[in-house]
Enzyme design. Structure first.
Site, mmCIF file in Angstrom:
data_model
loop_
_atom_site.group_PDB
_atom_site.id
_atom_site.type_symbol
_atom_site.label_atom_id
_atom_site.label_comp_id
_atom_site.label_asym_id
_atom_site.label_seq_id
_atom_site.Cartn_x
_atom_site.Cartn_y
_atom_site.Cartn_z
ATOM 1 N N ASP A 1 39.454 35.200 34.388
ATOM 2 C CA ASP A 1 39.947 34.073 35.179
ATOM 3 C C ASP A 1 41.253 34.433 35.874
ATOM 4 O O ASP A 1 42.248 34.769 35.229
ATOM 5 C CB ASP A 1 40.165 32.857 34.279
ATOM 6 C CG ASP A 1 38.865 32.322 33.706
ATOM 7 O OD1 ASP A 1 38.050 31.818 34.488
ATOM 8 O OD2 ASP A 1 38.666 32.430 32.479
ATOM 9 N N ASP B 1 41.162 41.065 32.379
ATOM 10 C CA ASP B 1 41.016 39.632 32.221
ATOM 11 C C ASP B 1 40.063 39.146 33.316
ATOM 12 O O ASP B 1 39.836 39.840 34.316
ATOM 13 C CB ASP B 1 42.381 38.954 32.341
ATOM 14 C CG ASP B 1 42.307 37.466 32.106
ATOM 15 O OD1 ASP B 1 41.646 37.050 31.150
ATOM 16 O OD2 ASP B 1 42.904 36.718 32.901
ATOM 17 N N ASP C 1 46.582 38.510 34.839
ATOM 18 C CA ASP C 1 47.383 37.673 35.736
ATOM 19 C C ASP C 1 48.390 36.819 34.994
ATOM 20 O O ASP C 1 49.181 36.121 35.624
ATOM 21 C CB ASP C 1 46.471 36.762 36.567
ATOM 22 C CG ASP C 1 45.808 35.678 35.712
ATOM 23 O OD1 ASP C 1 45.251 36.030 34.652
ATOM 24 O OD2 ASP C 1 45.854 34.491 36.108
#
Length: 361
Positions: free
Chosen positions: A36, A34, A235
């Site tokens: 961001d 991922d 995250d």
């Protein structure tokens, strides 16, 4: 539960984190990262990300960047990564815009008009699938698609989507992440924008969603990367980790984005990562095993976690010092104790407030 080279657990939703006898960058052939909150936040690199990814790539691990953020094109994302010090090519970037464009193209004839509420990433992805982006509900679109358009998205764009959806035009969304991390904090994501349209249309329609954690994004990623032993790195529990769970692949949660330790300890089975690390340096090392001792406690490194009186209990030398990898070993042990307790029918999630305050996390 220790993982040997090339052999992931693939048992997402377990009662404790997994272990690896070798660095994760050796145990898996491809990291599906991922962006961001993992590689960058608000346009700036997350601490240690550039160095860790460079070392992982140098050791032979393939890197692919898989994002629910549909704002930018793969070329723009790759250029940004390269500027940050992470060399990348457009073919290594997979976006939810690409996934939702494929989803729409499977449902409508080539050359169909699609109302776009989002950024250039969506428009380019639609054109790649032979579809025609339009800007107004009056342009006779056969579908309407929403994707993250950045903090400057005009309110009028949501109105166009609502007009089209209200007229019965099929509705699609690149993703439904409610939030997105940035340099100044956590802001509203595309999921918040989708809720605006849902409220405006009286909740009478539901969008077809392509992004993580749903199957269309996993399909797009597999088709574009060709990964054989992938490791999802993210995250967010409800997108990255759940997406790995749904796809039957292993995952690494890094604590540099939206998920904090309290949320991790309360994770339901589909949101439990295979591994946990403070940041992307976790790719470069083995993962310590969490073992159950004779008294039912969970031990990792120098820490032992258990449940007493409905609360998590943590023991170990230096238990009050939140420094170094010892703290992450404590977090892993606490995951074992909390997840196992929560899996007992009717037991609920034990209170973690005191131990987290003691650790300073």
């Amino acid at each position: 539960m220790t993982v040997r080279i090339g052999q992931g657990r693939r048992d997402g939703g377990g009662s404790r984190p997994g272990g690896s006898a070798v660095p994760l960058s050796e145990a898996y052939d491809t990291a599906l990262l991922d962006l961001d909150g993992v590689v960058y936040a608000g346009g700036e690199a997350v601490p240690y990300a550039v160095e860790a990814l460079g070392e992982a790539r140098g050791g032979g691990m393939h890197l692919a960047y898989v994002t629910n953020n549909a704002l930018r094109t793969p070329e723009e994302v790759a250029e940004h990564l390269t500027e940050l010090g992470v060399p990348a090519e457009a073919g290594e970037v997979v976006t939810s815009a690409q996934a939702v464009a494929r989803l729409i193209a499977d449902d409508v004839p080539p050359g169909s008009r699609v109302l776009v509420v989002g950024g250039d990433g969506l428009r380019v992805a639609l054109r790649e699938r032979g579809l025609v982006p339009v800007e107004s509900a009056d342009d006779e679109p056969v579908a309407v698609v929403q994707g993250y358009g950045g903090p400057g998205m005009p309110w009028a764009r949501f109105a166009e989507a609502a007009y089209a959806v209200g007229r019965g035009v099929p509705w699609y969304a690149s993703n439904t992440d409610l939030t997105i991390p940035g340099a100044r904090g956590i802001g509203p994501g595309n999921g918040a924008a989708v809720e605006v349209v849902r409220i405006a249309t009286g909740g009478r329609a539901e969008p077809k969603v392509a992004g993580k954690p749903l199957p269309p994004m996993h399909r797009e990623t597999v088709l574009r990367t060709g990964a054989k032993r992938p490791l999802v790195v993210g995250d967010r529990l409800d997108t990255d980790i759940e997406g790995a769970f749904n796809g039957g692949v292993d995952s690494l949660l890094v604590l540099t984005g939206v998920t904090d330790v309290a949320q991790l300890l309360a994770a339901v089975p589909r949101h439990r990562p295979t591994y946990v690390a403070a940041d992307l340096r976790g790719l470069l090392v083995g993962q310590p095993e969490v073992v159950v001792d004779a008294d039912g406690g969970f031990v990792c490194g120098g820490w032992r976690a258990s449940v007493g009186g409905g609360e998590l209990v943590l023991e170990g030398v230096g238990a009050g010092a939140p420094e170094g990898t010892d703290v992450m070993d404590a977090v892993r042990a606490l995951c074992g104790a909390s997840w196992s307790a929560a899996d007992v029918p009717g037991a609920g999630v034990p209170d973690a407030g005191k131990v987290l305050a003691r650790l300073g996390v």
